[in-house]
Design a protein around this motif. Sequence first.
Motif, PDB file in Angstrom:
ATOM      1  N   GLY A  35      27.018 -22.713 -47.789  1.00 60.14           N
ATOM      2  CA  GLY A  35      25.912 -23.668 -47.738  1.00 60.14           C
ATOM      3  C   GLY A  35      24.979 -23.398 -46.576  1.00 60.14           C
ATOM      4  N   THR A  36      25.528 -22.931 -45.451  1.00 62.25           N
ATOM      5  CA  THR A  36      24.702 -22.587 -44.292  1.00 62.25           C
ATOM      6  C   THR A  36      23.768 -21.435 -44.626  1.00 62.25           C
ATOM      7  N   VAL A  37      24.266 -20.468 -45.379  1.00 61.56           N
ATOM      8  CA  VAL A  37      23.436 -19.333 -45.786  1.00 61.56           C
ATOM      9  C   VAL A  37      22.299 -19.812 -46.674  1.00 61.56           C
ATOM     10  N   TYR A  38      22.631 -20.668 -47.640  1.00 66.81           N
ATOM     11  CA  TYR A  38      21.608 -21.133 -48.583  1.00 66.81           C
ATOM     12  C   TYR A  38      20.602 -22.080 -47.929  1.00 66.81           C
ATOM     13  N   ARG A  39      20.992 -22.745 -46.847  1.00 73.21           N
ATOM     14  CA  ARG A  39      20.019 -23.589 -46.153  1.00 73.21           C
ATOM     15  C   ARG A  39      18.923 -22.735 -45.520  1.00 73.21           C
ATOM     16  N   ARG A  40      19.284 -21.552 -45.060  1.00 74.55           N
ATOM     17  CA  ARG A  40      18.313 -20.639 -44.462  1.00 74.55           C
ATOM     18  C   ARG A  40      17.586 -19.817 -45.520  1.00 74.55           C
ATOM     19  N   PHE A  41      18.311 -19.444 -46.578  1.00 69.11           N
ATOM     20  CA  PHE A  41      17.751 -18.593 -47.620  1.00 69.11           C
ATOM     21  C   PHE A  41      18.054 -19.242 -48.968  1.00 69.11           C
ATOM     22  N   PRO A  42      17.071 -19.912 -49.567  1.00 72.69           N
ATOM     23  CA  PRO A  42      17.302 -20.697 -50.791  1.00 72.69           C
ATOM     24  C   PRO A  42      17.878 -19.893 -51.953  1.00 72.69           C
TER      25      PRO A  42
END
Length: 266
Positions: free
Chosen positions: A86-93
């Motif tokens: 989720g942390t990755v997707y918060r930065r990169f949708p």
Amino acid sequence: MHIQDLHGPSAVTATADDHGRLNTVTAIGTVTASAAAGSAPRSAPLRVDAQRNLEHVLRAAREVFGELGYGAPMEDVARRARVGVGTVYRRFPSKDVLVRRIAEEETARLTDQARSALGQEDDPWSALSRFLRTSVASGAGRLLPPQVLRVGTEREQTAAGDISEDGTRVPHQRRVETSAAQQGGLPAGAEEETDGGPGAAELLEVVGGLVDRARDSGALRGDVTVGDVLLVIATAAPALPDPAHQAAASARLLDILLEGLRSRPA
């Protein structure tokens, strides 16, 4: 004795001296200032943590994509970065956004390395060799967008294939065509796929300068193109688990490939 009245906007502090007399000091706005000063540090660590997480994600993405290719899942990137997916997707949708970020950064790095070699080496072969060794050692070749290899090869094959009326080969000229997307022939967003992404044209131009100089000097084979040089970078950067073995294999492979690029006396 110490007495403090914190009612209202002022803070009243009373202290007793050695003879028991009270000395009162009023500090207007002390409470407000203290509160403001105390609240600021609470958000600072969050910003630092967010920046640190971003750096971890980008570093992990370079490693994972370099080892497994751009088809590697986002979960692998998160695991390597030691953060939640989720942390990755918060930065990169989306994964495409992360891949584009990495590809753009590596394309820019290769361009800088090529420009540095052009500016620091007078000998054309030494300049080309320096660029290849630097780019392979940095690992940027493993992250070169596939579109750049394709576009570089297509452009150079077109330029190298010109034949004059008497049947002789026309001297090499690099061409930078306007893409169909720029002419309005493709939908929005298709230009990146056609041209190899942001920065690709600049990379091809600078590497083309290295190739032209080495070829014109007679040190480089006449049929070698920019696409070939970029292919060498991608090929000579194997991903091995042991860094020492990887560096040794890369150096050995690059030596072999460089010998293949050299021109031979007739």
